[in-house]
Design a protein around this motif. Structure first.
Motif, PDB file in Angstrom:
ATOM      1  N   ALA A 232     146.505 -20.460  57.309  1.00 20.65           N
ATOM      2  CA  ALA A 232     145.606 -19.908  58.324  1.00 20.65           C
ATOM      3  C   ALA A 232     144.222 -20.545  58.224  1.00 20.65           C
TER       4      ALA A 232
ATOM      5  N   ARG B 222     142.216 -22.728  61.088  1.00 20.71           N
ATOM      6  CA  ARG B 222     140.834 -22.461  61.515  1.00 20.71           C
ATOM      7  C   ARG B 222     139.972 -23.710  61.374  1.00 20.71           C
TER       8      ARG B 222
ATOM      9  N   VAL C  69     140.883 -19.489  67.220  1.00 19.41           N
ATOM     10  CA  VAL C  69     142.050 -19.130  66.425  1.00 19.41           C
ATOM     11  C   VAL C  69     142.272 -17.632  66.500  1.00 19.41           C
TER      12      VAL C  69
ATOM     13  N   GLN D 224     144.276 -14.700  64.722  1.00 21.64           N
ATOM     14  CA  GLN D 224     144.935 -14.419  63.451  1.00 21.64           C
ATOM     15  C   GLN D 224     145.504 -13.015  63.471  1.00 21.64           C
ATOM     16  N   SER D 225     146.706 -12.845  62.916  1.00 25.63           N
ATOM     17  CA  SER D 225     147.324 -11.527  62.881  1.00 25.63           C
ATOM     18  C   SER D 225     148.072 -11.334  61.565  1.00 25.63           C
TER      19      SER D 225
ATOM     20  N   VAL E 194     149.369 -13.626  56.624  1.00 17.34           N
ATOM     21  CA  VAL E 194     148.745 -13.756  57.932  1.00 17.34           C
ATOM     22  C   VAL E 194     149.387 -14.889  58.714  1.00 17.34           C
ATOM     23  N   SER E 195     149.199 -14.825  60.011  1.00 22.83           N
ATOM     24  CA  SER E 195     149.645 -15.880  60.904  1.00 22.83           C
ATOM     25  C   SER E 195     148.454 -16.253  61.769  1.00 22.83           C
ATOM     26  N   ALA E 196     148.245 -17.551  61.951  1.00 28.51           N
ATOM     27  CA  ALA E 196     147.127 -18.013  62.775  1.00 28.51           C
ATOM     28  C   ALA E 196     147.644 -18.999  63.804  1.00 28.51           C
TER      29      ALA E 196
END
Length: 133
Positions: free
Chosen positions: A16, A20, A52, A54-55, A62-64
């Motif tokens: 991630a 970014r 970006v 992000q979740s 995390v996933s971005a």
């Protein structure tokens, strides 16, 4: 939580942070590349800045992903540009350099923190394996 989970969570944090950094680098590199103002269909040749999103990932991490910025350009006067309209207006990417530099620093710090977490996890795994051998 297992040590392998810690490693995978750390890896997702590193990925991630890399995403970014890539987004900010692209925005900084293209900040001064102008293009034509949008036509009736909304199309323009100006660079569209990215951001970006992000979740959280179920189970940890995390996933971005890179998405287009909400307000991609601002109108600027540059009569010498080949993309200028009859009034000398061009579309400039809506890039705030201060925010982009903060994003770069944040990505670096996040990557470093995730890397240190992964190292600590690997050290604990090695210590555990050494204790049983």
């Amino acid at each position: 939580m297992s040590l392998s989970s810690v490693s995978s969570i750390s890896l997702s944090g590193m990925q991630a942070a890399t995403t970014r950094l890539e987004a900010s680098a692209s925005n900084i590199a293209n900040a001064s590349s102008s293009g034509s103002l949008p036509d009736a269909s909304g199309a323009t040749t100006a660079y569209a800045p990215v951001t970006v999103t992000q979740s959280d990932v179920r189970g940890g991490g995390v996933s971005a992903r890179i998405t287009n910025a909400a307000d991609p350009y601002v109108t600027s006067y540059d009569a010498s540009s080949p993309d200028a309209n009859t009034d000398g207006q061009v579309a400039m990417p809506n890039v705030d350099m201060a925010s982009e530099l903060v994003n770069v620093m944040t990505a670096r710090i996040s990557y470093e923190a995730s890397a240190k977490t992964m190292k600590a996890s690997n050290d604990m795994m090695k210590t555990t394996l050494d204790a049983f051998s």
